[in-house]
Every structure is written in structure tokens, then in C-alpha cells.
Design a protein around this motif. Structure first.
Motif, PDB file in Angstrom:
ATOM      1  N   MET A 144       0.829  -1.213   0.000  1.00 15.08           N
ATOM      2  CA  MET A 144       0.000   0.000   0.000  1.00 15.08           C
ATOM      3  C   MET A 144       0.865   1.265   0.000  1.00 15.08           C
ATOM      4  O   MET A 144       0.487   2.284  -0.576  1.00 15.08           O
ATOM      5  N   LEU A 274      -5.185   2.345   3.909  1.00 15.95           N
ATOM      6  CA  LEU A 274      -5.475   1.254   2.972  1.00 15.95           C
ATOM      7  C   LEU A 274      -5.040  -0.095   3.559  1.00 15.95           C
ATOM      8  O   LEU A 274      -5.741  -1.095   3.420  1.00 15.95           O
ATOM      9  N   ALA A 277      -7.587  -1.040   6.108  1.00 15.13           N
ATOM     10  CA  ALA A 277      -8.864  -1.369   5.462  1.00 15.13           C
ATOM     11  C   ALA A 277      -8.800  -2.789   4.888  1.00 15.13           C
ATOM     12  O   ALA A 277      -9.742  -3.576   5.045  1.00 15.13           O
ATOM     13  N   LEU A 278      -7.669  -3.138   4.271  1.00  5.94           N
ATOM     14  CA  LEU A 278      -7.545  -4.496   3.725  1.00  5.94           C
ATOM     15  C   LEU A 278      -7.578  -5.519   4.849  1.00  5.94           C
ATOM     16  O   LEU A 278      -8.189  -6.580   4.738  1.00  5.94           O
ATOM     17  N   GLN A 288     -16.239  -8.239   2.629  1.00  6.09           N
ATOM     18  CA  GLN A 288     -15.321  -8.236   1.485  1.00  6.09           C
ATOM     19  C   GLN A 288     -16.052  -8.654   0.199  1.00  6.09           C
ATOM     20  O   GLN A 288     -15.882  -8.035  -0.853  1.00  6.09           O
ATOM     21  N   ALA A 314     -17.495   0.826  -0.505  1.00  7.62           N
ATOM     22  CA  ALA A 314     -16.042   1.047  -0.423  1.00  7.62           C
ATOM     23  C   ALA A 314     -15.773   2.279   0.431  1.00  7.62           C
ATOM     24  O   ALA A 314     -14.863   2.294   1.270  1.00  7.62           O
ATOM     25  N   PHE A 318     -13.800   2.250   3.984  1.00 10.70           N
ATOM     26  CA  PHE A 318     -12.607   3.085   4.145  1.00 10.70           C
ATOM     27  C   PHE A 318     -12.790   4.030   5.341  1.00 10.70           C
ATOM     28  O   PHE A 318     -11.879   4.228   6.137  1.00 10.70           O
ATOM     29  N   GLY A 410      -8.684   6.381  -1.616  1.00  8.53           N
ATOM     30  CA  GLY A 410      -8.847   5.221  -0.724  1.00  8.53           C
ATOM     31  C   GLY A 410      -9.915   4.260  -1.219  1.00  8.53           C
ATOM     32  O   GLY A 410      -9.611   3.097  -1.535  1.00  8.53           O
ATOM     33  N   PRO A 411     -11.180   4.725  -1.318  1.00  8.01           N
ATOM     34  CA  PRO A 411     -12.230   3.812  -1.777  1.00  8.01           C
ATOM     35  C   PRO A 411     -11.953   3.249  -3.171  1.00  8.01           C
ATOM     36  O   PRO A 411     -12.219   2.085  -3.439  1.00  8.01           O
ATOM     37  N   LEU A 414      -9.179   0.543  -2.956  1.00 12.55           N
ATOM     38  CA  LEU A 414      -9.733  -0.606  -2.230  1.00 12.55           C
ATOM     39  C   LEU A 414     -10.643  -1.418  -3.152  1.00 12.55           C
ATOM     40  O   LEU A 414     -10.522  -2.648  -3.242  1.00 12.55           O
ATOM     41  N   VAL A 418      -9.975  -5.300  -4.350  1.00 17.54           N
ATOM     42  CA  VAL A 418     -10.872  -6.369  -3.886  1.00 17.54           C
ATOM     43  C   VAL A 418     -11.653  -6.977  -5.054  1.00 17.54           C
ATOM     44  O   VAL A 418     -12.068  -8.132  -5.017  1.00 17.54           O
TER      45      VAL A 418
END
Ligand code: HEM
Length: 452
Positions: A144, A274, A277-278, A288, A314, A318, A410-411, A414, A418
């Protein structure tokens, strides 16, 4: 560590410890050096032989400091001490009229319309991050950092992280951070001014190396601007914006200071959020999968800014990462006159500590304060707290310039990740949050990665 069904929270210290023990804990980690009562208190006082500091944890008081009277509570000089060799007189460290002038030039580059313009560069960085990901056990914090650094170089200077100077800056910053944390004991527990200190030779040398590299990028851009060949990116926008009051642009030297902070504030923070968030998604396969579904539907149409309106889950995930693991866990201000807060007299020169970390998990404000629940943002409690008790980017005039930028980056990243990859938590590698430059996992965030 926290209960097994809750995401990790550092163990709080005992309520009463000696000053020396406190200082020792601080050196290990600012988060676990605090007592558990801060998750319930509206205000707390820390007395030392040299000064007093006050943690302010009540929304109305935070508004007073950050929104109503920000100029009465400037940043303390001591806070940025470790960063000054690198950041010079950047907007992150200045106060008063100088700070206002810098914001007048910088802010237009981050306005809504400009975000739309930077979107294709963010998308390209997202695609590169998806392509670099690989199956197996991976430390995703490093991934990240790489991705967020790529976003900054692409949006600021229209170059990818593979560019030779960009790669070098990235590696030098890592070395700098190891020698100089942003939040150290000096921020929270400032030593008296007469105590000798100084930057380590290694820190100064790394700062010089980074500034030399950034100067090359900035000087080259000045030339391109003069020749009319400069790309239309954030650097060009900032370097050609005139202060509406004086008509002057930034000099190359001033721009180097600002680029250094954009790079530092812009990639470390997003990378931290990030990574967490993961991790939060990795321990919650249901959320997820929902996010992957949303991403598949929204992103299929390609790099169009309109997709942001469709990445609701998302965004909520986040946000939840920013709530539970705010990348900047605490901020420090100083009183410039005697103040009275909650019937307590604060002398001039007191440190005011505002702690997103504690506010975001405040037991008297939030439902399920330590739980991961992206659905909370649509509840009454979540909506109220979003307005009153959620300040990952600070608030008021000194709010993070990159807040809007980060809420796209960020969103988006992500969702892109994903959509193509599945992340699973590894039971024996639970990350322990600690405050380094930003809130990071003590030994990284290790996840099992598979193709979706
Ligand atoms: C998730 C990502 C981010 C978070 C959580 C974050 C958080 C913050 C916070 C809390 C502050 C205030 C610090 C203080 O007052 O002591 C701040 C300031 C700042 N941030 Fe961010 N930031 C993020 C991303 C970015 C990005 C992407 C940029 C630029 C590209 C950026 C540029 C700045 C700058 C220039 C300041 C100084 C503003 C001033 O003092 O006037 N940040 N950030």
C-alpha cells in the motif's frame, strides 16, 4: 489485546504510573502509553515538572480549538521539530499569516473540479497496484505504501513510481521515517526549550538527499512551465497559482518544501488507511464479498469519475478504517493565552492534545466503539458521530488539504484491489497497531492473497 471478535486495539497502561515509566512507555508507543480512561473522558490533564498538557476529547471543545478559534491555538514549534530538516517551512509546520498565504496558493489545486482531473492518474496507479499484487502470503502495508506513493507521483508530477527519481525519493523517505517519527515524545511531552537536542546526522543527510531529488523535479517543472510544455497536473497548478492578495507564486525553494509535505502527508497516511482497510476486510469475508460485488458493477465502465458515486460500500469501509485506525492518531496545539476548559484553568503555553484515536472509539459517543461495522454510517448514531466525533483529517480551517483527494483515492484503490483479489487474515499474525509516523502494524500486515 482486545477480545477475539474485535479488531486489534493496543493494551492500555495502568491508570497511575510514574513520569519516568510514562516516558519509557512513550518511547515504545504513544498509543499503549495512554490509560484506558481516555476512552471515556471528556478531558484529561497530564502534569510533569516542566509543563502541562491537556487531552481534549469532547466534541464541543475540539470545535472550539480547531474550528471556532484556530488562530488562538497554533501548532507548537516543537511538534514539527523532527520534520523540519525535511519539510523546511512547509504548510504543515507554519502558523499565522505565513500559513494563510500558503493555503491560499495550495487550496485551489485540491478543489472538487481538480479532483476530477486527477482521477485518471489515480485509476492508472490502481491498475498498477492490482497488477503488482500476487498470490501467497504478503505484507500488504508495503504494497500500500508503494501504491500510495505511485498515486502521489502520478497526480503531482505525472510520473509513475517506476521513474528513477520517484523510486529514489520513495526509498529515501523510508529511511527518513525510520530515524524520525512524526509523533514522538517531544510532541506530546515537550522538553523544556533549554534542553539540548538536535537532529541525528543520519536524519539530516537523508533530508538533504530527498530535498535534492525534489529540487530536481521542481526545477525541471519550472522550466517546462516557462516553455509552455508543462503537463496539467497538481504541481503545475500549484506552481502557477498566484496568491490572490500579493500576486506572487511560490519560489522553487518554497515549492520544494510543499512537495516534501505533499509526498509525506499524502502517501504515508493513505497507505496506513489502505493497509488497515484491507486487514479489516480480510477478517470479515462477508463485507469483502459485498464490496467485491459493488466494485465489479461500478468499475466495469472504466475510468470515469462518476464511478465514485457508486462505490458507497467502499467509502463506508474506508471510513471505518479511518475511524478505527486514524493514520494521524493525535494532533497537538498550544494555548497562546490563559484558557478555561470545563472549569479548569489552562495556563498560557499549555499543550492541547486532540486525539482522533480516542475520540473515534469514545465509549460515551459511539455504538459498538471497537467493532468493525461499515453499516454504522447509515444509522442515527453513525450519522451523528460522523458530524461530531469523526476527524481523521482534522477539521476547521487547518483541515487536511488532501481530505477530498484521499476520499477518492482510498475507496477507489480498495475497490480495484478487492475486485480482483481475495484477502484472508492469518490467525497467528494479528497486527498490533502502533503509532510510528502514522498508525502502523508493529510487524506489518500479513495477509493470504488469492485471485478472485
Ligand atoms: C487517508 C489519508 C490522509 C489522512 C488521514 C490525513 C490526515 C491529516 C491530518 C489529521 C492533518 C492535520 C494535522 C494537524 O493539524 O496536526 C493533515 C494535514 C495535511 N495533509 Fe493530510 N491526510 C491524508 C492525506 C493527505 C493527502 C493525500 C495530501 C496531499 C496530497 C495531504 C496533505 C496534507 C497537508 C498539506 C496538510 C497540512 C495542512 C495544514 O496544516 O494547513 N494529506 N492531514
Amino acid at each position: 489485546m482486545s477480545a477475539p471478535d474485535l479488531p486489534p486495539k493496543p493494551q492500555a497502561r495502568a491508570d497511575r504510573v510514574s513520569l519516568w515509566r510514562y516516558l519509557r512507555l512513550f518511547r515504545q508507543d504513544i498509543l499503549s502509553a495512554q490509560p484506558a480512561r481516555l476512552y471515556r473522558a471528556w478531558m484529561a490533564e497530564f502534569r510533569t515538572p516542566f509543563f502541562r498538557s491537556y487531552l481534549v476529547n469532547q466534541p464541543a471543545l475540539i470545535d472550539e480549538v480547531l474550528k471556532a478559534r484556530p488562530m488562538d491555538f497554533p501548532k507548537s514549534d516543537r511538534v514539527g521539530e523532527g520534520l523540519r530538516p525535511l519539510l523546511g517551512a512547509s504548510v504543515f509546520l507554519t502558523n499565522g499569516a505565513e500559513w494563510q498565504r500558503q493555503r491560499r496558493i495550495i487550496d485551489p489545486a485540491f478543489e472538487g473540479g481538480r479532483l476530477r482531473d486527477t482521477f485518471p492518474a489515480m485509476w492508472a496507479a490502481g491498475e498498477a497496484a492490482v497488477a503488482r499484487m500476487a498470490p501467497g502470503l504478503r505484507e500488504v502495508e508495503a504494497d500500500m505504501s508503494h501504491a500510495a506513493a505511485d498515486v502521489i507521483f502520478r497526480t503531482l508530477f505525472s510520473i509513475p513510481i517506476e521513474d528513477q527519481i520517484a523510486t529514489e525519493v520513495f526509498h529515501q523517505f523510508r529511511a527518513y521515517q525510520r530515524t524520525q517519527p512524526i509523533l514522538n515524545a517531544a510532541a506530546f511531552l515537550p522538553l523544556p526549550k533549554w534542553m539540548p537536542r538536535g537532529h541525528r546526522a543520519e536524519t539530516r543527510a537523508t533530508a538533504r538527499a530527498i530535498r535534492a531529488l525534489i529540487t530536481r523535479l521542481t526545477a525541471a517543472r519550472m522550466d517546462q512551465i516557462a516553455q509552455g510544455t508543462a503537463p496539467d497536473d497538481l504541481a503545475t497548478k500549484i506552481m502557477t497559482t498566484r496568491d490572490p492578495e500579493t500576486g506572487a507564486c511560490f519560489s522553487t525553494e518554497e515549492m520544494v518544501d510543499q512537495v516534501a509535505i505533499f509526498f509525506l502527508a499524502g502517501h504515508e497516511t493513505s497507505a496506513s488507511a489502505l493497509g488497515w482497510a484491507l486487514y479489516l476486510l480480510a477478517r470479515d469475508p462477508e463485507w469483502q464479498d459485498r464490496l467485491a460485488e459493488e466494485a465489479e458493477a461500478a468499475l466495469a465502465q472504466g475510468p470515469d469519475f462518476a464511478v465514485m458515486g457508486k462505490l458507497r460500500l467502499a467509502r463506508d469501509v474506508f471510513r471505518e478504517a479511518l475511524r478505527l485506525y486514524p493514520p494521524v492518531p493525535m494532533m497537538v496545539r498550544e494555548t497562546t493565552a490563559p484558557e478555561c476548559f470545563r472549569d479548569r484553568a489552562l495556563p498560557k503555553g499549555s499543550q492541547i492534545v486532540i486525539s482522533p484515536w480516542h475520540l473515534h472509539r469514545h465509549e460515551r459517543l459511539w455504538d459498538n466503539p471497537d467493532g468493525f461495522d461499515p453499516g454504522r454510517w447509515t444509522t442515527e448514531n453513525g450519522k451523528t458521530c460522523l458530524r461530531e466525533a469523526f476527524i481523521p483529517f482534522s477539521t476547521g480551517t487547518r483541515v487536511c488539504t488532501g481530505a477530498g483527494f484521499a476520499m477518492v483515492e482510498g475507496p477507489l484503490l480498495l475497490a480495484m484491489l478487492v475486485r480482483k483479489w481475495r484477502f484472508a487474515a492469518v490467525p497467528e499474525r494479528v497486527p498490533v497497531p502502533v503509532a510510528y509516523l502514522t498508525v502502523r502494524a508493529k510487524d506489518g500486515i500479513w495477509l493470504e492473497v488469492r485471485r478472485r
